[in-house]
Design a protein around this motif. Structure first.
Motif, PDB file in Angstrom:
ATOM      1  N   THR A  85       4.774   1.002   1.059  1.00 52.45           N
ATOM      2  CA  THR A  85       5.607   2.078   0.500  1.00 52.45           C
ATOM      3  C   THR A  85       5.236   3.365   1.229  1.00 52.45           C
ATOM      4  N   VAL A  86       6.220   3.977   1.877  1.00 58.61           N
ATOM      5  CA  VAL A  86       5.931   5.055   2.819  1.00 58.61           C
ATOM      6  C   VAL A  86       6.477   6.401   2.352  1.00 58.61           C
ATOM      7  N   THR A  87       5.631   7.424   2.429  1.00 62.57           N
ATOM      8  CA  THR A  87       6.043   8.816   2.224  1.00 62.57           C
ATOM      9  C   THR A  87       5.820   9.554   3.541  1.00 62.57           C
ATOM     10  N   LYS A  89       0.827  -1.208   0.000  1.00 60.31           N
ATOM     11  CA  LYS A  89       0.000   0.000   0.000  1.00 60.31           C
ATOM     12  C   LYS A  89       0.865   1.263   0.000  1.00 60.31           C
ATOM     13  N   ASN A  90       0.343   2.309  -0.625  1.00 61.02           N
ATOM     14  CA  ASN A  90       0.984   3.623  -0.541  1.00 61.02           C
ATOM     15  C   ASN A  90       0.516   4.301   0.745  1.00 61.02           C
ATOM     16  N   ILE A 141      -3.398   4.766   2.377  1.00 53.23           N
ATOM     17  CA  ILE A 141      -3.579   4.948   3.816  1.00 53.23           C
ATOM     18  C   ILE A 141      -2.936   6.275   4.199  1.00 53.23           C
ATOM     19  N   LEU A 142      -3.718   7.174   4.778  1.00 55.64           N
ATOM     20  CA  LEU A 142      -3.213   8.488   5.175  1.00 55.64           C
ATOM     21  C   LEU A 142      -3.269   8.594   6.696  1.00 55.64           C
ATOM     22  N   CYS A 143      -2.112   8.852   7.310  1.00 50.58           N
ATOM     23  CA  CYS A 143      -2.025   9.035   8.753  1.00 50.58           C
ATOM     24  C   CYS A 143      -1.586  10.471   9.028  1.00 50.58           C
ATOM     25  N   GLY A 175     -11.970   6.412  -1.490  1.00 55.10           N
ATOM     26  CA  GLY A 175     -11.716   5.095  -0.913  1.00 55.10           C
ATOM     27  C   GLY A 175     -10.492   4.999  -0.034  1.00 55.10           C
ATOM     28  N   ALA A 176      -9.818   6.099   0.206  1.00 58.32           N
ATOM     29  CA  ALA A 176      -8.628   6.065   1.053  1.00 58.32           C
ATOM     30  C   ALA A 176      -8.989   5.705   2.494  1.00 58.32           C
ATOM     31  N   ILE A 177      -7.999   5.212   3.223  1.00 57.48           N
ATOM     32  CA  ILE A 177      -8.145   4.921   4.652  1.00 57.48           C
ATOM     33  C   ILE A 177      -7.466   6.052   5.409  1.00 57.48           C
TER      34      ILE A 177
END
Length: 283
Positions: free
Chosen positions: A182-184, A157-158, A202-204, A221-223
């Motif tokens: 995969t992390v930004t 996941k991005n 996935i947005l944190c 549809g993002a988390i």
């Protein structure tokens, strides 16, 4: 859209911890947590009180060392040294932030790594990045636990994390990397933040700025995991995400309050229990 209910999951975790503590009690072992609170910051006092209540609910012995705002660093270090030697204390937590005249790094490094249930000691932080077992900071651990509970696949996941603190952003990025995501990692100097957030599966978000993330900044549809906690002038507690609008765009979202916050405390209790188990294996 589905709510990621951290409050309900934290309750389940506490119930499981309570049962494990009872098993340890039969072996004359009671997990112990010592919290050091410096100064009179209302938010810090509130967090410490919540942790103490959670310990009581689960049967973990807890003690709070309250110190004045103007305490000298040497006195604080002496208290930590005493707790390091106390066989009844499995975990030591220094409530952050500390007053400016105290070197936070020196204080965190003074905690024995095997009692560092906050996971902030460089020893434990290094083990996270090396994908080795250790104590994981409570909030990042809570985030991963919550996502896995809802069967959110992390591999490939991005993941975009907004906020690069040593407490949340950096260790959380390592945990996602360890899950083959995969992390930004974005921060205050990131240019065109929306360009990155729109790419996130996935947005944190852990910044401390109300409504920083709007509906236009995420893809369908993002988390969304909102880690921010902000108190508005009218007394309301909100996160960093414009919940009412963003929730119409995403597939999963954490509420504030009731999302990551309860998971942070539950994860701290898990770390304290883990420390107690490690202590019992030495004998």
């Amino acid at each position: 859209m589905q709510i990621l209910d951290g409050k309900a999951l934290a309750q389940n975790i506490e119930n499981a911890i309570q049962q494990e503590v009872q098993i340890l009690n039969k072996r004359n072992v009671t997990p112990g947590l010592a919290v050091i609170l410096v100064g009179n910051d209302p938010a810090s006092q509130s967090y410490v009180n919540m942790k103490a209540k959670a310990c009581k609910r689960t049967g973990i012995y807890s003690i709070t060392h309250e110190m004045p705002e103007n305490i000298q660093q040497e006195s604080l270090l002496q208290t930590i040294a005493m707790l390091n030697q106390n066989p009844n204390i499995d975990g030591i937590l220094v409530q952050l932030p500390l007053p400016k005249h105290i070197n936070t790094t020196a204080v965190l490094e003074a905690i024995a790594p095997q009692k560092d249930v906050d996971g902030f000691h460089p020893f434990n932080m290094g083990r996270i990045f090396a994908n080795l077992d250790g104590f994981i900071p409570a909030t990042p651990l809570g985030v991963i636990t919550l996502l896995k509970h809802y069967n959110v696949s992390l591999q490939g996941k991005n993941v975009v994390i907004v906020g690069a603190s040593n407490i949340v952003g950096k260790p959380l990025s390592a945990l996602f990397l360890n899950e083959n995501a995969t992390v930004t990692l974005c921060h205050i100097y990131t240019q065109n933040l929306a360009k990155h957030t729109k790419e996130a599966d996935i947005l944190c978000v852990a910044v401390g700025k109300p409504n920083l993330i709007t509906k236009e900044m995420i893809k369908e549809g993002a988390i969304v995991v909102d880690i921010g906690i902000n108190k508005l002038s009218d007394g309301r507690i909100v996160g960093d995400v414009d919940f009412s609008n963003v929730s119409t765009q995403c597939s999963f979202i954490t509420p504030v309050p009731g999302g990551v916050g309860p998971m942070t405390i539950a994860s701290l209790l898990q770390n304290t229990l883990k420390a107690a188990k490690l202590r019992t294996k030495k004998y």
